[in-house]
Each structure stands twice: as structure tokens, then as C-alpha cells.
Design an enzyme around this catalytic site. Structure first.
Site, PDB file in Angstrom:
ATOM      1  N   CYS A   1       1.055  -1.190   0.206  1.00 35.85           N
ATOM      2  CA  CYS A   1      -0.237   0.116   0.274  1.00 35.85           C
ATOM      3  C   CYS A   1       1.034   1.217   0.040  1.00 35.85           C
ATOM      4  CB  CYS A   1      -1.124   0.171   1.252  1.00 35.85           C
ATOM      5  SG  CYS A   1      -0.248   0.476   3.001  1.00 35.85           S
ATOM      6  N   GLY A   2       0.318   2.536   0.052  1.00 35.55           N
ATOM      7  CA  GLY A   2       0.990   3.696  -0.235  1.00 35.55           C
ATOM      8  C   GLY A   2       2.170   3.847   0.603  1.00 35.55           C
TER       9      GLY A   2
END
Length: 263
Positions: free
Chosen positions: A237-238
Site C-alpha cells: 500500500c502507499g
């Protein structure tokens, strides 16, 4: 004298980081956490209440009476079982918990009113930025966070295969990965032996749990994280990706505010 017993100067230089990791690699997760609690200022734990994060929460509860506060990024798209687990953890552990949601959003309706439906299908990088990166950076700024404990492990593979116990990202944020050397079975053993609360979905074929729309059951013998973003090349994820690259892919201007925590 061991570098672990010395006072640290921040920001950490690459040489200091390397020396620290050489010694931290020889310690148990509990010893790494005890060192971090004593030596690292502005320490918090970011968690989505996955198994490894839960183990860290449990270990910290036995190490100190004042464990680092928790930061939970409520993407608004978690499973209901995950929200149930959050409440269970709050009842069992006396650890401060800060919940952060996407900017100006209290629920899915708010988010989709601002950004449309199924943004993750149209622009996954923008979705990750809005639900994870921006709320995290807001939390770091508001609480003066300088370092976070994560639940990542090298055995999870992909970008995590070469994981070290201590990292510094491009914004200056220190990341402590106390269980970097553990495998899934050790994590599972700790959870069961110490009766740590866990997500009920783990008993239904799931192993790594994120948003409901990007999480699926793991096939027999499948990799632990194969149920995350199944069928896509994405593995992170980011929060744990290069920020500049992610912002460029999301179509965000390079000047979009991001808090630097290393200053």
C-alpha cells in the site's frame, strides 16, 4: 561500547543506521522493542491490526506500562470483522489509540461523494494516497511522530524480502520492524499461546487482511500475502512505497503537501 547503548543523534546517518542494524539483527523482537522504547523519541505504532502488529502490541504491553500510542488508518473500507477487532484490542490493552480517516470524510458516502465510486479501480495510487498516505502524514504532524513501529516481516516476500529491523524513509520517518525475522508460523504461535485477539476472518481462509475490495482468501499452500491485490503486480500500500513515484502515478502535483518528519 555497543552503539545500542549510546545516545543517538538525529537524523540518523547511513553509517549509524548500518551499525544499528548490524546489532539489532541479533536481538529478539522484544529486545528490539525495548531498545526502541528507550532510545527512539516520538515513537508510535501504526497498525491495521494484522497478526504481526497484534504481536507487537502484546509484546509492548509486557515491556512497558506506557506503550507507544497506536495510529489506526481507517480507510472506511475495512471488513466489519476488523472494526470488531479494534474494539476487542481496546478492551484488552490499555494503549492510547488515534484513528485517522481520509480528509473531510466520516464514512464511505462522504468519500465517494468527493472522489466517486470504486476509485481504487480508476486510480489506485490516488486511492492509496487519499486513504493511507495523507491521513498518516496528518497524524504524524499532529502528534509530532518521528518513528513508527510496523508489522512488516521479510518472510512476507516481494518488497519486504530484504527488510531490516530499522529503516529511514525518504521523508525522514524512522521505521522499526521488530518482527522482521519471524515467519507466519511464529507469529501465529505467539497469538495463540498468549491469547492475543485476532481477526475472525483468519478462521475463514484469510491470512493478510486489508480493505474488503482488495482482500481475498488464500488458496491452500498459497503465499501469506497472495490474497492481497490478487491478480495484480501490486504488493504494497502507499505507506511503504516511494512517495514521489506514487504521487506521480496518482497524477498529483509534486508540490502536494507532505510532512517531513526528519526535520
Amino acid at each position: 561500547m555497543s552503539i545500542l547503548s549510546q545516545s543517538l543523534e538525529f537524523p540518523l546517518t547511513p553509517e549509524t543506521l548500518n551499525s544499528l542494524n548490524q546489532e539489532l539483527r541479533e536481538l529478539t523482537p522484544e529486545e528490539i522493542l525495548a531498545w526502541a522504547v528507550e532510545r527512539i523519541p516520538g515513537l508510535y505504532q501504526t497498525t491495521a491490526f494484522g497478526l504481526t502488529g497484534l504481536v507487537a502490541i502484546d509484546m509492548l504491553s509486557k515491556i512497558t506500562t506506557s506503550p507507544p500510542p497506536l495510529i489506526f488508518l481507517d480507510t472506511l473500507y475495512h471488513f466489519s470483522e476488523t472494526y470488531d477487532l479494534v474494539e476487542e484490542v481496546k478492551r484488552k490493552y490499555d494503549t492510547p489509540l488515534h484513528v485517522y480517516k481520509p480528509h473531510n470524510c466520516e464514512n464511505v458516502h462522504d468519500f465517494e461523494r468527493l472522489h466517486g465510486e470504486k476509485l481504487w479501480e480508476r486510480n489506485e495510487d490516488l486511492y492509496d494516497y487519499l486513504i493511507k498516505v495523507e491521513p498518516a502524514r496528518r497524524a504524524y504532524e499532529e502528534h509530532n511522530v518521528k518513528a513508527v513501529i510496523t508489522g512488516r516481516r521479510a518472510s512476507q516476500g516481494a518488497d519486504r524480502a530484504s527488510l531490516q529491523p530499522l529503516e529511514v524513509d525518504s521523508t525522514g520517518l524512522i521505521k522499526i520492524n521488530p518482527l522482521f525475522a519471524w515467519n507466519f508460523h511464529l507469529v501465529e504461535w505467539h497469538v495463540d499461546f498468549y491469547e492475543v485477539p485476532k481477526n475472525k476472518l483468519l478462521g475463514q481462509g484469510y491470512r493478510s487482511i486489508g480493505d474488503w475490495h482488495s482482500t481475498s482468501k488464500v488458496k491452500e499452500g498459497g503465499d501469506e500475502r497472495s490474497g492481497r491485490w490478487a491478480g495484480r503486480e501490486k504488493t504494497e500500500c502507499g505507506l511503504h512505497r516511494d512517495l514521489k513515484v506514487m504521487k506521480a502515478n496518482a497524477g498529483l502535483d509534486a508540490a502536494t503537501p507532505v510532512v517531513s518528519v526528519g526535520a
